[in-house]
Design an enzyme around this catalytic site. Structure first.
Site, PDB file in Angstrom:
ATOM      1  N   LYS A 148      -3.772  -8.867 -10.501  1.00 32.60           N
ATOM      2  CA  LYS A 148      -4.485  -9.229  -9.546  1.00 32.60           C
ATOM      3  C   LYS A 148      -5.573  -8.021  -9.922  1.00 32.60           C
ATOM      4  CE  LYS A 148      -6.136  -8.248  -4.492  1.00 32.60           C
ATOM      5  NZ  LYS A 148      -5.399  -7.972  -3.018  1.00 32.60           N
TER       6      LYS A 148
ATOM      7  N   LYS B 258      -8.781  -3.073  -6.232  1.00 34.14           N
ATOM      8  CA  LYS B 258     -10.423  -1.160  -6.310  1.00 34.14           C
ATOM      9  C   LYS B 258      -8.932  -0.228  -7.077  1.00 34.14           C
ATOM     10  CE  LYS B 258     -13.106  -2.502  -2.714  1.00 34.14           C
ATOM     11  NZ  LYS B 258     -12.672  -2.602  -1.109  1.00 34.14           N
TER      12      LYS B 258
ATOM     13  N   LYS C 164       0.727  -1.268   0.364  1.00 31.98           N
ATOM     14  CA  LYS C 164      -0.004  -0.016   0.099  1.00 31.98           C
ATOM     15  C   LYS C 164       1.107   1.338  -0.073  1.00 31.98           C
ATOM     16  CE  LYS C 164      -3.819  -1.973   1.989  1.00 31.98           C
ATOM     17  NZ  LYS C 164      -4.901  -2.726   3.518  1.00 31.98           N
TER      18      LYS C 164
HETATM   19  P1  AMP Z   1     -11.516  -5.534  -0.024  1.00 28.62           P
HETATM   20  O1  AMP Z   1     -11.867  -5.236  -1.011  1.00 28.62           O
HETATM   21  O2  AMP Z   1      -9.962  -5.381   0.247  1.00 28.62           O
HETATM   22  O3  AMP Z   1     -11.840  -4.968   1.399  1.00 28.62           O
HETATM   23  O4  AMP Z   1     -11.201  -7.512  -0.188  1.00 28.62           O
HETATM   24  C1  AMP Z   1     -12.766  -7.638   0.346  1.00 28.62           C
HETATM   25  C2  AMP Z   1     -12.190  -9.966  -0.023  1.00 28.62           C
HETATM   26  O5  AMP Z   1     -11.943  -9.637  -1.030  1.00 28.62           O
HETATM   27  C3  AMP Z   1     -10.844  -9.961   0.739  1.00 28.62           C
HETATM   28  O6  AMP Z   1     -11.440 -11.476   1.477  1.00 28.62           O
HETATM   29  C4  AMP Z   1     -10.195  -9.661  -0.341  1.00 28.62           C
HETATM   30  O7  AMP Z   1      -9.242 -11.311  -0.004  1.00 28.62           O
HETATM   31  C5  AMP Z   1     -11.044 -10.867  -1.432  1.00 28.62           C
HETATM   32  N1  AMP Z   1     -10.479 -10.164  -2.998  1.00 28.62           N
HETATM   33  C6  AMP Z   1     -10.349  -8.712  -3.184  1.00 28.62           C
HETATM   34  N2  AMP Z   1      -9.882  -8.545  -4.094  1.00 28.62           N
HETATM   35  C7  AMP Z   1      -9.454  -9.751  -4.628  1.00 28.62           C
HETATM   36  C8  AMP Z   1      -9.071 -10.684  -6.146  1.00 28.62           C
HETATM   37  N3  AMP Z   1      -8.546 -10.030  -7.216  1.00 28.62           N
HETATM   38  N4  AMP Z   1      -8.871 -11.853  -5.882  1.00 28.62           N
HETATM   39  C9  AMP Z   1      -9.020 -12.979  -5.418  1.00 28.62           C
HETATM   40  N5  AMP Z   1     -10.076 -12.307  -3.700  1.00 28.62           N
HETATM   41  C10 AMP Z   1     -10.090 -10.813  -3.301  1.00 28.62           C
END
Ligand code: AMP
Ligand code: TRP
Length: 333
Positions: A189, A192, A110
């Protein structure tokens, strides 16, 4: 089993969130005791605009419900309705060495992306550990990027129990599914913040346009193609039925099919999943009091568990509180 997971309200949710985390959450709601929450305190590490954070917090609730989370089966609530988690995060910070936090790859990533290295960003894993430990969670279903945070949570539970000589905090396990890392339109990957996401609730036309922009190699139409290295196929296999996946695999291997056609097929399966969810979401937007009610009802149940665990935590470490009652009683939500 007690299952817990959280999603930050820090931007529009995308297929990576759904396939890496939310779909599994929704599947687990049937047989298990599930706690799913909107990590809005965590979001403050990147979103520092009150109006936007309020909107994004509501959006995550709408997205979950639209995708099939059933509030009669799983508890869906806001992290900020459980203020005890911030108290536990502080207590954990007193037994956790700087070295552990300094090893967090997510923090380093980050900061490398230009997010301000605030104390909150550095201490992010402490708050996440508190989220998990405060409900004595058994399983934490997340994408692969979060596994290190769960391992740190296990360590922190151990530090606390050893320091205070009591088995108060339970060590959780990460639960991964097949979609460990969902690729974005550029093959990195999906995230957002990488500008490569296929959002869950954009219009059908925008979603299709995004899918058509997925990066592919330059193998000519007539030649055989490798499904294992193709971003389009990687997403298709996570969404289509097994027979559809084998049919597309064969067409790749045979040659004679362009990537444009594969993308159109992907757009169709995406729409099959997201179309009905989009309609449910439109109905939910018109019923804000229902959504609020879902969040508050779940928060009340979650908070009862959190308060009980915190009694044990405070007792183990000798923190005394006078329990001064609020003048107008409890207020959740
Ligand atoms: P976040 O948006 O960072 O709060 O992520 C929420 C959930 O989505 C977490 O469990 C992440 O591991 C999963 N996640 C986010 N982006 C990915 C991705 N590209 N592939 C797999 N899991 C994801
Ligand atoms: N850090 C997680 C993410 O970015 C969100 C999160 C916060 C979380 N607290 C949690 C996930 C507790 C699982 C359990 O994806």
């Amino acid at each position: 089993m007690r299952v817990l997971s959280g999603i930050q309200s820090s931007g529009k949710l995308h297929l990576g969130n759904y396939l890496g985390a939310m779909r599994q959450h929704i599947e687990l709601q049937e047989p298990h005791d599930c706690f799913f929450f909107i990590a809005n305190y965590h979001s403050l590490t990147t979103v520092q605009d009150a109006k936007l954070l309020r909107q994004l917090t509501l959006d995550v609730a709408l997205d979950y419900l639209a995708l099939g989370l059933d509030p009669n089966k799983a508890k869906l609530f806001r992290q900020s309705d459980i203020p005890e988690v911030t108290e536990l995060a502080w207590i954990l910070s007193t037994v956790t060495g700087m070295g552990l936090l300094e090893r967090a790859t997510s923090y380093k990533d980050k900061v490398a992306k230009g997010i301000s290295p605030s104390m909150g960003l550095f201490g992010y894993p402490l708050l996440m550990a508190a989220d998990i430990l405060i409900y004595r969670s058994d399983w934490v279903p997340v994408g692969k990027d979060q596994v290190q945070h769960i391992e740190m949570t296990q360590d922190m539970a151990g530090y606390f129990n050893t320091t205070f000589g009591r088995e108060v905090l339970k060590r959780p396990e990460a639960k991964l599914n097949e979609a460990m890392i969902v690729p974005g339109v550029d093959g990195q990957k999906m995230s957002k913040s990488y500008g490569n996401a296929i959002n869950l609730f954009d219009s059908p036309a925008e979603t299709k346009k995004r899918i058509m922009s997925i990066k592919t190699d330059s193998t000519p139409v007539a030649d055989p193609k490798n499904p294992e290295t193709c971003n389009v196929f990687a997403l298709y296999r996570l969404l289509a039925r097994p027979d559809e996946v084998s049919a597309l695999r064969e067409r790749y291997l045979k040659g004679g099919m362009g990537y444009g056609e594969a993308k159109t097929m992907l757009a169709e399966v995406v729409e099959c999943v997201l179309g009905p969810a989009r309609q449910r979401r439109e109905a939910l937007v018109k019923d804000p009091s229902y959504v609020q009610d879902v969040l508050v009802t779940a928060a009340r149940k979650a908070r009862a568990v959190a308060q009980e665990v915190m009694e044990d935590v405070r007792d183990a470490c000798g923190i005394v509180t006078a329990r001064i009652p609020l003048p107008s009683g409890e207020r959740v939500g």
